[in-house]
Design a protein around this motif. Structure first.
Motif, PDB file in Angstrom:
ATOM      1  N   ARG A 260       0.813  -1.552   0.176  1.00  0.00           N
ATOM      2  CA  ARG A 260       0.203   0.526  -0.146  1.00  0.00           C
ATOM      3  C   ARG A 260       0.801   1.157  -0.417  1.00  0.00           C
ATOM      4  NH1 ARG A 260      -2.652  -0.125   4.821  1.00  0.00           N
ATOM      5  NH2 ARG A 260      -3.646  -2.044   4.454  1.00  0.00           N
ATOM      6  N   GLU A 261       1.703   1.225   1.086  1.00  0.00           N
ATOM      7  CA  GLU A 261       2.306   2.228   0.799  1.00  0.00           C
ATOM      8  C   GLU A 261       3.030   2.796  -0.046  1.00  0.00           C
ATOM      9  OE1 GLU A 261       5.368   1.565   3.963  1.00  0.00           O
ATOM     10  OE2 GLU A 261       4.179   1.753   5.716  1.00  0.00           O
ATOM     11  N   ASN A 262       3.836   1.254  -1.105  1.00  0.00           N
ATOM     12  CA  ASN A 262       5.026   1.974  -1.963  1.00  0.00           C
ATOM     13  C   ASN A 262       3.482   1.997  -3.367  1.00  0.00           C
ATOM     14  OD1 ASN A 262       6.803   0.869  -1.722  1.00  0.00           O
ATOM     15  ND2 ASN A 262       7.059  -1.558  -1.913  1.00  0.00           N
ATOM     16  N   ARG A 263       2.702   1.977  -3.708  1.00  0.00           N
ATOM     17  CA  ARG A 263       1.387   2.344  -4.317  1.00  0.00           C
ATOM     18  C   ARG A 263       0.757   3.862  -4.153  1.00  0.00           C
ATOM     19  NH1 ARG A 263      -3.024  -3.030  -5.224  1.00  0.00           N
ATOM     20  NH2 ARG A 263      -1.641  -4.120  -5.905  1.00  0.00           N
ATOM     21  N   GLU A 264       1.268   3.968  -2.674  1.00  0.00           N
ATOM     22  CA  GLU A 264       0.906   5.601  -2.713  1.00  0.00           C
ATOM     23  C   GLU A 264       2.231   6.628  -2.720  1.00  0.00           C
ATOM     24  OE1 GLU A 264       0.154   6.240   2.178  1.00  0.00           O
ATOM     25  OE2 GLU A 264      -2.242   5.232   1.122  1.00  0.00           O
ATOM     26  N   ARG A 265       2.882   5.822  -2.711  1.00  0.00           N
ATOM     27  CA  ARG A 265       4.680   6.390  -3.223  1.00  0.00           C
ATOM     28  C   ARG A 265       4.285   6.443  -4.759  1.00  0.00           C
ATOM     29  NH1 ARG A 265       7.676  10.190  -2.796  1.00  0.00           N
ATOM     30  NH2 ARG A 265      10.063  10.316  -3.697  1.00  0.00           N
ATOM     31  N   MET A 266       4.078   5.473  -5.549  1.00  0.00           N
ATOM     32  CA  MET A 266       3.807   5.770  -7.087  1.00  0.00           C
ATOM     33  C   MET A 266       3.113   6.294  -7.155  1.00  0.00           C
ATOM     34  SD  MET A 266       5.289   1.603  -8.095  1.00  0.00           S
ATOM     35  CE  MET A 266       4.355   1.582  -9.899  1.00  0.00           C
ATOM     36  N   ALA A 267       1.736   6.260  -6.978  1.00  0.00           N
ATOM     37  CA  ALA A 267       0.406   7.768  -7.031  1.00  0.00           C
ATOM     38  C   ALA A 267       1.528   8.949  -6.842  1.00  0.00           C
ATOM     39  CB  ALA A 267      -0.545   7.412  -6.477  1.00  0.00           C
ATOM     40  N   GLU A 268       2.536   9.432  -5.734  1.00  0.00           N
ATOM     41  CA  GLU A 268       2.133  10.694  -5.759  1.00  0.00           C
ATOM     42  C   GLU A 268       3.972  11.066  -6.914  1.00  0.00           C
ATOM     43  OE1 GLU A 268       4.452  10.460  -1.522  1.00  0.00           O
ATOM     44  OE2 GLU A 268       2.407  10.287  -1.338  1.00  0.00           O
ATOM     45  N   VAL A 269       4.360  10.363  -7.395  1.00  0.00           N
ATOM     46  CA  VAL A 269       5.475  10.619  -8.105  1.00  0.00           C
ATOM     47  C   VAL A 269       4.843  10.661  -9.662  1.00  0.00           C
ATOM     48  CG1 VAL A 269       6.935   8.785  -9.580  1.00  0.00           C
ATOM     49  CG2 VAL A 269       7.089   9.004  -7.031  1.00  0.00           C
ATOM     50  N   LEU A 270       4.005   9.968  -9.660  1.00  0.00           N
ATOM     51  CA  LEU A 270       3.303  10.018 -11.115  1.00  0.00           C
ATOM     52  C   LEU A 270       2.233  11.333 -11.226  1.00  0.00           C
ATOM     53  CD1 LEU A 270       1.828   9.064 -13.550  1.00  0.00           C
ATOM     54  CD2 LEU A 270       0.518   8.592 -12.404  1.00  0.00           C
ATOM     55  N   GLU A 271       1.681  11.652  -9.726  1.00  0.00           N
ATOM     56  CA  GLU A 271       0.982  13.050  -9.904  1.00  0.00           C
ATOM     57  C   GLU A 271       2.319  14.066  -9.769  1.00  0.00           C
ATOM     58  OE1 GLU A 271      -1.497  16.057  -6.753  1.00  0.00           O
ATOM     59  OE2 GLU A 271      -1.041  13.893  -5.955  1.00  0.00           O
ATOM     60  N   PHE A 272       2.829  13.869  -9.350  1.00  0.00           N
ATOM     61  CA  PHE A 272       4.293  14.957  -9.311  1.00  0.00           C
ATOM     62  C   PHE A 272       4.889  14.678 -11.036  1.00  0.00           C
ATOM     63  CE2 PHE A 272       9.214  15.355  -9.989  1.00  0.00           C
ATOM     64  CZ  PHE A 272       9.127  17.177  -9.345  1.00  0.00           C
ATOM     65  N   LEU A 273       5.374  13.921 -11.646  1.00  0.00           N
ATOM     66  CA  LEU A 273       5.371  13.412 -12.983  1.00  0.00           C
ATOM     67  C   LEU A 273       4.653  14.238 -14.120  1.00  0.00           C
ATOM     68  CD1 LEU A 273       7.902  10.295 -13.105  1.00  0.00           C
ATOM     69  CD2 LEU A 273       8.107  12.739 -13.025  1.00  0.00           C
ATOM     70  N   GLU A 274       2.661  14.153 -14.088  1.00  0.00           N
ATOM     71  CA  GLU A 274       2.201  14.608 -14.975  1.00  0.00           C
ATOM     72  C   GLU A 274       2.072  16.813 -14.670  1.00  0.00           C
ATOM     73  OE1 GLU A 274      -1.389  12.707 -12.915  1.00  0.00           O
ATOM     74  OE2 GLU A 274      -0.823  11.018 -14.654  1.00  0.00           O
ATOM     75  N   MET A 275       2.312  16.542 -13.474  1.00  0.00           N
ATOM     76  CA  MET A 275       2.916  17.844 -13.416  1.00  0.00           C
ATOM     77  C   MET A 275       3.958  18.807 -13.930  1.00  0.00           C
ATOM     78  SD  MET A 275       3.037  20.696  -9.228  1.00  0.00           S
ATOM     79  CE  MET A 275       4.744  19.735  -9.618  1.00  0.00           C
ATOM     80  N   LEU A 276       4.522  18.193 -13.939  1.00  0.00           N
ATOM     81  CA  LEU A 276       5.788  18.389 -14.047  1.00  0.00           C
ATOM     82  C   LEU A 276       5.960  18.712 -16.463  1.00  0.00           C
ATOM     83  CD1 LEU A 276       8.666  16.891 -13.009  1.00  0.00           C
ATOM     84  CD2 LEU A 276       8.793  19.413 -12.765  1.00  0.00           C
ATOM     85  N   THR A 277       4.873  18.077 -16.396  1.00  0.00           N
ATOM     86  CA  THR A 277       5.104  17.558 -18.113  1.00  0.00           C
ATOM     87  C   THR A 277       3.253  19.412 -18.397  1.00  0.00           C
ATOM     88  OG1 THR A 277       4.748  15.456 -18.217  1.00  0.00           O
ATOM     89  CG2 THR A 277       3.865  16.088 -20.103  1.00  0.00           C
ATOM     90  N   ASP A 278       2.456  19.646 -17.750  1.00  0.00           N
ATOM     91  CA  ASP A 278       2.183  20.005 -18.002  1.00  0.00           C
ATOM     92  C   ASP A 278       2.460  21.514 -17.615  1.00  0.00           C
ATOM     93  OD1 ASP A 278       0.057  18.613 -18.116  1.00  0.00           O
ATOM     94  OD2 ASP A 278      -0.793  18.680 -15.932  1.00  0.00           O
ATOM     95  N   SER A 279       3.361  22.245 -16.921  1.00  0.00           N
ATOM     96  CA  SER A 279       4.104  23.239 -17.093  1.00  0.00           C
ATOM     97  C   SER A 279       5.742  22.996 -18.229  1.00  0.00           C
ATOM     98  CB  SER A 279       5.341  22.564 -15.632  1.00  0.00           C
ATOM     99  OG  SER A 279       4.867  22.741 -13.944  1.00  0.00           O
TER     100      SER A 279
END
Length: 51
Positions: A5-24
């Motif tokens: 569960r912790e790994n999935r949460e961390r992966m979701a956070e990383v994905l959110e960050f990468l999507e934010m970078l892409t949008d920027s």
């Protein structure tokens, strides 16, 4: 199970960050290099201001 569960949460956070970078990037890729450089320099100041 907690580790999974912790790994999935961390992966979701990383994905959110990468999507934010892409949008920027999509927002700023059309700027002239000199303008982008000024913007990035200003961005550091804004980040410090927002803390």
């Amino acid at each position: 199970m907690t580790e999974i569960r912790e790994n999935r949460e961390r992966m979701a956070e990383v994905l959110e960050f990468l999507e934010m970078l892409t949008d920027s990037y999509d927002d700023y890729k059309h700027l002239e290099p000199a303008t982008l450089k000024r913007f990035i320099t200003m961005g550091g100041k804004v980040a410090r201001l927002l803390g």
